[in-house]
Design an enzyme around this catalytic site. Sequence first.
Site, mmCIF file in Angstrom:
data_model
loop_
_atom_site.group_PDB
_atom_site.id
_atom_site.type_symbol
_atom_site.label_atom_id
_atom_site.label_comp_id
_atom_site.label_asym_id
_atom_site.label_seq_id
_atom_site.Cartn_x
_atom_site.Cartn_y
_atom_site.Cartn_z
ATOM 1 N N ILE A 1 -29.254 -17.517 15.968
ATOM 2 C CA ILE A 1 -28.007 -16.794 15.741
ATOM 3 C C ILE A 1 -27.295 -16.711 17.083
ATOM 4 O O ILE A 1 -27.931 -16.711 18.146
ATOM 5 C CB ILE A 1 -28.241 -15.388 15.148
ATOM 6 C CG1 ILE A 1 -29.128 -14.540 16.063
ATOM 7 C CG2 ILE A 1 -28.845 -15.488 13.763
ATOM 8 C CD1 ILE A 1 -29.283 -13.104 15.583
ATOM 9 N N PHE B 1 -24.043 -15.116 19.625
ATOM 10 C CA PHE B 1 -23.073 -14.072 19.943
ATOM 11 C C PHE B 1 -22.156 -14.582 21.046
ATOM 12 O O PHE B 1 -22.560 -15.403 21.882
ATOM 13 C CB PHE B 1 -23.780 -12.796 20.427
ATOM 14 C CG PHE B 1 -24.728 -12.204 19.426
ATOM 15 C CD1 PHE B 1 -24.290 -11.276 18.507
ATOM 16 C CD2 PHE B 1 -26.069 -12.595 19.402
ATOM 17 C CE1 PHE B 1 -25.156 -10.722 17.574
ATOM 18 C CE2 PHE B 1 -26.946 -12.052 18.483
ATOM 19 C CZ PHE B 1 -26.496 -11.117 17.568
ATOM 20 N N ILE C 1 -32.083 -16.687 20.106
ATOM 21 C CA ILE C 1 -30.781 -16.042 20.215
ATOM 22 C C ILE C 1 -29.939 -16.861 21.184
ATOM 23 O O ILE C 1 -30.435 -17.357 22.199
ATOM 24 C CB ILE C 1 -30.908 -14.600 20.756
ATOM 25 C CG1 ILE C 1 -31.987 -13.817 19.995
ATOM 26 C CG2 ILE C 1 -29.566 -13.888 20.728
ATOM 27 C CD1 ILE C 1 -31.645 -13.492 18.577
ATOM 28 N N GLU C 2 -28.665 -17.000 20.875
ATOM 29 C CA GLU C 2 -27.729 -17.650 21.785
ATOM 30 C C GLU C 2 -26.613 -16.679 22.128
ATOM 31 O O GLU C 2 -26.138 -15.924 21.276
ATOM 32 C CB GLU C 2 -27.113 -18.905 21.147
ATOM 33 C CG GLU C 2 -26.037 -19.564 22.023
ATOM 34 C CD GLU C 2 -25.227 -20.612 21.274
ATOM 35 O OE1 GLU C 2 -24.465 -21.347 21.942
ATOM 36 O OE2 GLU C 2 -25.334 -20.681 20.043
ATOM 37 N N VAL C 3 -26.206 -16.696 23.390
ATOM 38 C CA VAL C 3 -24.989 -16.005 23.824
ATOM 39 C C VAL C 3 -24.123 -17.059 24.495
ATOM 40 O O VAL C 3 -24.595 -17.801 25.365
ATOM 41 C CB VAL C 3 -25.298 -14.854 24.801
ATOM 42 C CG1 VAL C 3 -24.003 -14.176 25.226
ATOM 43 C CG2 VAL C 3 -26.240 -13.843 24.161
#
Length: 249
Positions: A151, A153, A197-199
């Site tokens: 996912i 952000f 997680i990706e930012v």
Amino acid sequence: MASERNSARGRRQLDPAATHEPEGGTKRGKKHGNRDGRDGTGSQEESGSERSTQEVLERRDWLEDLRQERGREKKPLPLRQINHISRVCSSLSKSLEFYRDVLGFVEIKRPDSFDFDGAWLFNYGIGIHLLKLGNKSSPRQLPINPKGDHISFTCDSLQEVESSLTRHGINYVKSSVVEHMVKVEQVFFHDPDGNMIEVCTCDCLPVTPLGNGRQCMRRCPSFTVGEGAMEQIVEELQRQQLVSRARIA
């Protein structure tokens, strides 16, 4: 003699056989039909009415088939937006701490009717539902792979994100993508159960609908598609390119 001629003429008028008219009535009767409607246009009107009724029935059946065919068309689901993402976790306390203290989600009330442990969090317009089901084994320590499921952000400052991850002792991998002189920077890391997680700064890329995408985008409240929408996208792309050039300079 005159009276005999008149009486003979009267008998001929009263005797139908004396008129020598052909079967089927007079010419007027053939043209206009009898008054009782048993022949002439009476039968024509009856057959015309039957044809009209048959056409109406056939058209009704055709419309019903068309409605059923349209009902079988493969259309997208009438969705509005993402509500939440569920994560099965091995340690509820560790996952709650990660999503709350690292990612900034806020814990919210969860339905009391659930018969299993878990926690609900919310922020950034999306919910995170943590589920503790059974005795889930500890997650394997897999390498961070940007091409794996994740996912994502967006953020205002990727440098601040990196600094925060370092303070929390969380390993991460950096990556980047360049599209039409627009550079997208990415940071990938795992939650306590190995979920990635990706930012990133992906919001600097324009949203360009392809094919029938415009119909879907019209239902998106955060994006306006209408007359001149593509011009808006081009202008946004040009603006982002200028911003990107200014950052490089």
